[in-house]
Write a protein that holds these residues in place. Sequence first.
Motif, PDB file in Angstrom:
ATOM      1  N   TRP A  16       8.962 -41.380   0.933  1.00  0.00           N
ATOM      2  CA  TRP A  16      10.284 -41.324   1.577  1.00  0.00           C
ATOM      3  C   TRP A  16      10.574 -42.683   2.220  1.00  0.00           C
ATOM      4  O   TRP A  16       9.642 -43.283   2.773  1.00  0.00           O
ATOM      5  CB  TRP A  16      10.239 -40.246   2.681  1.00  0.00           C
ATOM      6  CG  TRP A  16      11.567 -39.804   3.187  1.00  0.00           C
ATOM      7  CD1 TRP A  16      12.194 -40.231   4.323  1.00  0.00           C
ATOM      8  CD2 TRP A  16      12.438 -38.854   2.585  1.00  0.00           C
ATOM      9  NE1 TRP A  16      13.393 -39.591   4.456  1.00  0.00           N
ATOM     10  CE2 TRP A  16      13.573 -38.743   3.400  1.00  0.00           C
ATOM     11  CE3 TRP A  16      12.365 -38.072   1.422  1.00  0.00           C
ATOM     12  CZ2 TRP A  16      14.634 -37.898   3.106  1.00  0.00           C
ATOM     13  CZ3 TRP A  16      13.415 -37.240   1.122  1.00  0.00           C
ATOM     14  CH2 TRP A  16      14.535 -37.151   1.957  1.00  0.00           C
ATOM     15  N   ILE A  69       6.273 -42.677   7.837  1.00  0.00           N
ATOM     16  CA  ILE A  69       5.316 -43.179   8.823  1.00  0.00           C
ATOM     17  C   ILE A  69       3.939 -42.580   8.548  1.00  0.00           C
ATOM     18  O   ILE A  69       3.844 -41.508   7.947  1.00  0.00           O
ATOM     19  CB  ILE A  69       5.745 -42.838  10.273  1.00  0.00           C
ATOM     20  CG1 ILE A  69       6.310 -41.427  10.316  1.00  0.00           C
ATOM     21  CG2 ILE A  69       6.714 -43.853  10.821  1.00  0.00           C
ATOM     22  CD1 ILE A  69       6.666 -40.986  11.691  1.00  0.00           C
ATOM     23  N   MET A 110      14.969 -35.818  12.943  1.00  0.00           N
ATOM     24  CA  MET A 110      15.292 -36.540  11.695  1.00  0.00           C
ATOM     25  C   MET A 110      14.001 -36.665  10.896  1.00  0.00           C
ATOM     26  O   MET A 110      13.384 -37.721  10.840  1.00  0.00           O
ATOM     27  CB  MET A 110      15.908 -37.914  12.001  1.00  0.00           C
ATOM     28  CG  MET A 110      17.237 -37.837  12.722  1.00  0.00           C
ATOM     29  SD  MET A 110      18.108 -39.407  12.695  1.00  0.00           S
ATOM     30  CE  MET A 110      19.532 -39.014  13.733  1.00  0.00           C
ATOM     31  N   GLY A 154      13.011 -36.444   7.705  1.00  0.00           N
ATOM     32  CA  GLY A 154      12.848 -37.182   6.449  1.00  0.00           C
ATOM     33  C   GLY A 154      11.878 -36.539   5.479  1.00  0.00           C
ATOM     34  O   GLY A 154      12.039 -35.410   5.030  1.00  0.00           O
ATOM     35  N   GLY A 155      10.791 -37.262   5.167  1.00  0.00           N
ATOM     36  CA  GLY A 155       9.830 -36.797   4.165  1.00  0.00           C
ATOM     37  C   GLY A 155       8.849 -35.758   4.687  1.00  0.00           C
ATOM     38  O   GLY A 155       7.972 -35.316   3.944  1.00  0.00           O
ATOM     39  N   ASP A 205      16.919 -32.382   9.185  1.00  0.00           N
ATOM     40  CA  ASP A 205      17.347 -33.640   8.562  1.00  0.00           C
ATOM     41  C   ASP A 205      18.662 -33.350   7.841  1.00  0.00           C
ATOM     42  O   ASP A 205      18.930 -32.216   7.437  1.00  0.00           O
ATOM     43  CB  ASP A 205      16.323 -34.161   7.547  1.00  0.00           C
ATOM     44  CG  ASP A 205      16.485 -35.659   7.284  1.00  0.00           C
ATOM     45  OD1 ASP A 205      15.711 -36.455   7.841  1.00  0.00           O
ATOM     46  OD2 ASP A 205      17.404 -36.041   6.530  1.00  0.00           O
ATOM     47  N   MET A 206      19.488 -34.400   7.674  1.00  0.00           N
ATOM     48  CA  MET A 206      20.746 -34.184   6.965  1.00  0.00           C
ATOM     49  C   MET A 206      20.498 -33.960   5.473  1.00  0.00           C
ATOM     50  O   MET A 206      21.310 -33.379   4.775  1.00  0.00           O
ATOM     51  CB  MET A 206      21.686 -35.373   7.175  1.00  0.00           C
ATOM     52  CG  MET A 206      21.161 -36.667   6.639  1.00  0.00           C
ATOM     53  SD  MET A 206      22.172 -38.048   7.196  1.00  0.00           S
ATOM     54  CE  MET A 206      23.692 -37.623   6.429  1.00  0.00           C
ATOM     55  N   PHE A 243      20.610 -30.282   8.867  1.00  0.00           N
ATOM     56  CA  PHE A 243      21.512 -30.450  10.005  1.00  0.00           C
ATOM     57  C   PHE A 243      21.927 -31.909  10.101  1.00  0.00           C
ATOM     58  O   PHE A 243      21.098 -32.808   9.956  1.00  0.00           O
ATOM     59  CB  PHE A 243      20.842 -30.013  11.318  1.00  0.00           C
ATOM     60  CG  PHE A 243      21.814 -29.964  12.466  1.00  0.00           C
ATOM     61  CD1 PHE A 243      22.733 -28.927  12.565  1.00  0.00           C
ATOM     62  CD2 PHE A 243      21.843 -30.967  13.425  1.00  0.00           C
ATOM     63  CE1 PHE A 243      23.660 -28.885  13.605  1.00  0.00           C
ATOM     64  CE2 PHE A 243      22.765 -30.933  14.460  1.00  0.00           C
ATOM     65  CZ  PHE A 243      23.675 -29.888  14.554  1.00  0.00           C
ATOM     66  N   HIS A 244      23.242 -32.118  10.323  1.00  0.00           N
ATOM     67  CA  HIS A 244      23.754 -33.467  10.451  1.00  0.00           C
ATOM     68  C   HIS A 244      24.140 -33.702  11.909  1.00  0.00           C
ATOM     69  O   HIS A 244      25.046 -33.040  12.426  1.00  0.00           O
ATOM     70  CB  HIS A 244      24.982 -33.630   9.523  1.00  0.00           C
ATOM     71  CG  HIS A 244      25.576 -34.998   9.555  1.00  0.00           C
ATOM     72  ND1 HIS A 244      26.914 -35.225   9.391  1.00  0.00           N
ATOM     73  CD2 HIS A 244      25.005 -36.216   9.734  1.00  0.00           C
ATOM     74  CE1 HIS A 244      27.144 -36.532   9.483  1.00  0.00           C
ATOM     75  NE2 HIS A 244      26.011 -37.144   9.677  1.00  0.00           N
ATOM     76  N   TRP A 245      23.454 -34.596  12.586  1.00  0.00           N
ATOM     77  CA  TRP A 245      23.834 -34.966  13.960  1.00  0.00           C
ATOM     78  C   TRP A 245      25.054 -35.860  13.808  1.00  0.00           C
ATOM     79  O   TRP A 245      24.935 -37.006  13.345  1.00  0.00           O
ATOM     80  CB  TRP A 245      22.697 -35.718  14.656  1.00  0.00           C
ATOM     81  CG  TRP A 245      21.394 -34.978  14.649  1.00  0.00           C
ATOM     82  CD1 TRP A 245      20.396 -35.117  13.743  1.00  0.00           C
ATOM     83  CD2 TRP A 245      20.950 -33.989  15.596  1.00  0.00           C
ATOM     84  NE1 TRP A 245      19.341 -34.273  14.053  1.00  0.00           N
ATOM     85  CE2 TRP A 245      19.658 -33.577  15.192  1.00  0.00           C
ATOM     86  CE3 TRP A 245      21.498 -33.410  16.735  1.00  0.00           C
ATOM     87  CZ2 TRP A 245      18.914 -32.617  15.891  1.00  0.00           C
ATOM     88  CZ3 TRP A 245      20.758 -32.454  17.422  1.00  0.00           C
ATOM     89  CH2 TRP A 245      19.501 -32.074  17.011  1.00  0.00           C
ATOM     90  N   ASP A 281      12.061 -40.345  14.979  1.00  0.00           N
ATOM     91  CA  ASP A 281      11.864 -41.544  14.150  1.00  0.00           C
ATOM     92  C   ASP A 281      13.163 -41.804  13.379  1.00  0.00           C
ATOM     93  O   ASP A 281      13.264 -41.461  12.200  1.00  0.00           O
ATOM     94  CB  ASP A 281      10.687 -41.283  13.185  1.00  0.00           C
ATOM     95  CG  ASP A 281      10.505 -42.415  12.182  1.00  0.00           C
ATOM     96  OD1 ASP A 281      10.793 -43.572  12.522  1.00  0.00           O
ATOM     97  OD2 ASP A 281      10.066 -42.129  11.048  1.00  0.00           O
ATOM     98  N   TYR A 338      19.495 -44.647   2.782  1.00  0.00           N
ATOM     99  CA  TYR A 338      19.747 -43.255   3.164  1.00  0.00           C
ATOM    100  C   TYR A 338      21.155 -42.824   2.757  1.00  0.00           C
ATOM    101  O   TYR A 338      21.952 -43.610   2.236  1.00  0.00           O
ATOM    102  CB  TYR A 338      19.558 -43.078   4.679  1.00  0.00           C
ATOM    103  CG  TYR A 338      18.175 -43.461   5.150  1.00  0.00           C
ATOM    104  CD1 TYR A 338      17.094 -42.613   4.936  1.00  0.00           C
ATOM    105  CD2 TYR A 338      17.944 -44.675   5.788  1.00  0.00           C
ATOM    106  CE1 TYR A 338      15.815 -42.964   5.358  1.00  0.00           C
ATOM    107  CE2 TYR A 338      16.668 -45.029   6.209  1.00  0.00           C
ATOM    108  CZ  TYR A 338      15.612 -44.169   5.986  1.00  0.00           C
ATOM    109  OH  TYR A 338      14.349 -44.514   6.391  1.00  0.00           O
ATOM    110  N   SER A 393      24.409 -41.195   7.102  1.00  0.00           N
ATOM    111  CA  SER A 393      23.267 -41.431   7.981  1.00  0.00           C
ATOM    112  C   SER A 393      23.650 -42.419   9.081  1.00  0.00           C
ATOM    113  O   SER A 393      24.516 -43.276   8.894  1.00  0.00           O
ATOM    114  CB  SER A 393      22.117 -42.009   7.151  1.00  0.00           C
ATOM    115  OG  SER A 393      21.265 -42.777   7.959  1.00  0.00           O
ATOM    116  N   ILE A 394      22.958 -42.342  10.200  1.00  0.00           N
ATOM    117  CA  ILE A 394      23.261 -43.292  11.277  1.00  0.00           C
ATOM    118  C   ILE A 394      22.862 -44.713  10.887  1.00  0.00           C
ATOM    119  O   ILE A 394      23.244 -45.670  11.554  1.00  0.00           O
ATOM    120  CB  ILE A 394      22.593 -42.899  12.614  1.00  0.00           C
ATOM    121  CG1 ILE A 394      21.077 -42.766  12.445  1.00  0.00           C
ATOM    122  CG2 ILE A 394      23.184 -41.619  13.171  1.00  0.00           C
ATOM    123  CD1 ILE A 394      20.341 -42.741  13.780  1.00  0.00           C
TER     124      ILE A 394
END
Length: 474
Positions: free
Chosen positions: A260, A264, A287, A289-290, A308-309, A322-324, A348, A359, A363-364
Motif C-alpha cells: 500500500w 508502515i 486512515m 490504508g493497507g 478508510d475512504m 468512511f470519508h473524513w 498515519d 491516493y 484524499s487529504i
Amino acid sequence: MTQQTKQIPVCSIILDEDIYPRKGIDHRRVGIFAENIRDGFAFDPIEVAPCPDKPDLYRLLDGAHRWSAFKSTGVEKVNAIIKDLDGKDPLLYAAAKAIGPKQLTEDEARDTARRAYSRNSSLNSADIGKAIGRARRTVDAYIADLRAVNQMGLDIKIFRMNRLGIPQERIAERLGIARTSLIYHLSKMAALPNSTNADLSKGFTVAQVAQKHGWTEPMVWSLALEGKNDQDRFKELGWGYCTWDKWEWNDCDKRFGDDWPGRIPAQMIGHILRCFSKPDDLILDPMAGGGVTPDTCLAMGRRCWAFDMKDRPETRPEIEPFHWDMSSDQGLLWPVSAKGKPDLIIFDPPYFDKKAADYDKKSISGLSRKAYLEFLAAFFILLKQNVKKTTRMAFINADWRDFQNKPAIEEKYKGGILLDDYLDVLKKAGWYHTHIIQAPMSSQRFNAGVVSAMQKKNILGVISRYVIVLGQEC
Ligand SMILES: C[S@@+](CC[C@H](N)C(=O)[O-])C[C@H]1O[C@@H](n2cnc3c(N)ncnc32)[C@H](O)[C@@H]1O
C-alpha cells in the motif's frame, strides 16, 4: 424492467456464453426454423440486452435458435425486444425464458444454478429454482459445496471482525446480513478455530496453517499467541524490542498489511501498542490504508476499529469505509455511535499535496498546505470531542520539505510541513505530546544514482519520521 421493440441488424447480436443456459445450439431445431422462415412464417421477436462492454452490440436473452436460423437464411434485420434488466441476473432471466419451449437438461440446470450462484452468492435457491424450472431442494443440492465455501468465507470475516471488537450491528451492516443471521454465525465461532488450533499444536508453522485453512496470517497469529504476554508475543513474532526512543527497521514486515502506498512497518505499530496500550484495549485507526494496524492488533491481542475512504469489502471487511470530509455541509462527522471509545488512536495520514497521485482524488493528500493544516486542526478537535479523557494518540508523520531538485540552501521556509508545524496544530486542539520517538524511514529508498545526483547538487533528502505520542493533559 423496461423494454422497446426495434428492427436491429442480425450481425449486431451475439450469443454470449456467459449468460446462455444451454450446453449448445440444437442444429435440428435451427434447421426446422430456417424452413419456417423460407415459408414466410412470422416468429415472435427475439429478446436481447445491450452488451455491458460493447455499446454497439446486443447479447441474446431469448431466441438463440431463431437468431441462428435468421443468420443461416441471410436475413439482415430482425425484430428484437431490447430489455433493460434493471439489476436482474441475465443468466437466470435467460434460463427462465429457455425453459418455456423446452426444459433445461439436468446438466444445464445444475450448471446454470452453479454459475448464477458463483456470480452472486446473495441469490436464494427458491429464486434460482424458479428460473431454471427446478425445486428449491434440488437447487440446494446443486450448490451445496459452493455455499459451504462461501459460508466459510463469511465465517472467517465474522471471526476476524468479532475478534477485533467491532460491534455486532456494524458487522451485520458491513457484511450485508441480518442481525439474526449474524447471531447464528457467532454461535459457531467458538468451534471455528478448532482445526486451525489442532494444526498449530501439531507443529505446523503459522504460514502453513494460514495457507491450508484460507485464513490470513495475522488471524492465525491471533490464535497462536492467545494468552501470551506482550514480551512473548514479540519473541514469537521475531521482533526485537527497542527500549529507547529511536525505532529503526530496514523493511516492513510483509506478514502484516497489504502492499500500500505509505505502508508502515508492523514492528512500529507493535512498539506503539506495547508501550502505550494494554491487552484488549480498543485502538482506533481513522486512515487505515493497507491494514497494518488491524493486522498487528490481531497479533498483539488488541481490539481495533479501522476506517478508510478506500473500500475493500472482500479483502478488508474490518476496515470500514468512511470519508473524513470537511467540505460536506455538516463539516467533519464521527463515523460511529457514541458507544465505545478508543484507548489509543494510531493516526498515519498521507502527506499533503505532493503525494496526491498516490491516493484517491478526495484524499487529504490532494489538499494545499493551508487546507491540509486546517483539516488536521479540525480533525484533532473532532478526535478530542469523541474519545475518553484518558485516550492517547500516536501520530505518525514525517518532515515534508520541498527538497527535490533543490540545493538545501535554496529551500524556502514555507515549502513544507515539519515537526513543529504538526506540534503547533496539535497543541491548539488540546493534544500535548509526551514523547517524540524517531522512527526514520530506510535510507535505502534513495538508490545509488539518486544519491550521487543529490551529492552533486548538495540536496538534503528526508528520511526522518516521528511517532508523536500525545495525551490531553497539559
Ligand atoms: C499513509 S496511508 C495509511 C497507510 C497505513 N498506515 C498502512 O500502513 O497501510 C493514508 C490513508 O489515508 C486515507 N485517506 C486519505 N484521506 C482520507 C479521508 N479524507 N478520509 C478517509 N481516508 C482518507 C487514504 O486512502 C490512505 O489509505
